[in-house]
Write an enzyme that holds these catalytic residues in place. Sequence first.
Site, short mmCIF file in Angstrom:
data_model
loop_
_atom_site.label_atom_id
_atom_site.label_comp_id
_atom_site.label_asym_id
_atom_site.label_seq_id
_atom_site.Cartn_x
_atom_site.Cartn_y
_atom_site.Cartn_z
N GLU A 178 -26.78 -21.05 3.03
CA GLU A 178 -25.95 -19.90 2.64
C GLU A 178 -26.38 -19.33 1.29
O GLU A 178 -25.83 -19.70 0.25
CB GLU A 178 -24.46 -20.29 2.59
CG GLU A 178 -23.57 -19.09 2.27
CD GLU A 178 -22.09 -19.44 2.12
OE1 GLU A 178 -21.28 -18.50 1.98
OE2 GLU A 178 -21.75 -20.63 2.14
N LYS A 215 -26.07 -18.53 6.86
CA LYS A 215 -24.79 -17.85 6.60
C LYS A 215 -25.07 -16.79 5.54
O LYS A 215 -25.40 -17.11 4.39
CB LYS A 215 -23.72 -18.85 6.13
CG LYS A 215 -22.36 -18.18 5.89
CD LYS A 215 -21.23 -19.19 5.73
CE LYS A 215 -19.92 -18.50 5.43
NZ LYS A 215 -18.76 -19.40 5.41
#
Length: 297
Positions: A178, A215
């Site tokens: 992420e 993400k």
Amino acid sequence: MSINTDQINKIRTENGFIAALDQSGGSTPKALAAYGVNADAYSNDAEMFDLVHEMRTRIMTSPAFTGDRLIGAILFEMTMDREVEGKGTADYLWDVKNVVPFLKVDKGLADEKDGAQVMKPMPDLADLLVRAKAKNVFGTKMRSVIKTSNPTGVDAVVDQQFEIGNQIVAADLVPIIEPEVDIKSPDKSGAEELLLKALMKHLDQLGEGKLVMLKLTLPEVDNFYKPCIEHPNVLKVVALSGGYSREEANQRLARQNGMVASFSRALSEGLSAQQSDEEFNKTLDAAIESIYQASRT
């Protein structure tokens, strides 16, 4: 032990999104306050974490929260170590709800440098991964933040994410990488261009059979991350809400083909400790349905 193929197939092929239930120390008071539990309701960290576990348990045990519309849920370490209705949280999610369990493994962000924040050191990561695997967790999640379109900062974030990601893959877990681009970045699209280039370079170096997830902040250019979505080493690309309201996050997400949500604050928006179970479940059901529909494009 190998990665659960039923869980891989659920993430890869089924409609749905990932619920991010992983607020940790720094963001827990904010999450509780948004839920209608103010700081005067607890006098220390232990009481605070008891209250946030009650909130998460209420979400996870709601009839609205099932594998019909959710493919996964991300847990905070302390949530993984606790139980829901007499079962370990990860086992409850998969065995009862048919939702794939993930674990947040980062320890927060280092100070900003070169327009980015890498992750703080994780000296206990190897031990945490062993514990996660023993508790039947499928994958992990770790967050860095990119604030400007500085190539040095972007590369530092992505290099670190993949270095640790490889360690997680070696532990037989699937990492959610992420590298969040701050939605307030003065040159968000420029930062996203640098990020995509860095991501593709690292993805191409992974080697056959090594699976990761990404993400990413909802991009300025629709379908910008299509090359990542189509990459053979990428199991799924999920979107963070990043401070957008649920309505705006859903609108942006619906324009991204093949990208699904992994929302935290946007998922719990409107939920309150003061609601009756009927009100709570109705509010959660509406939130889940709206995010589910936006994730189906």
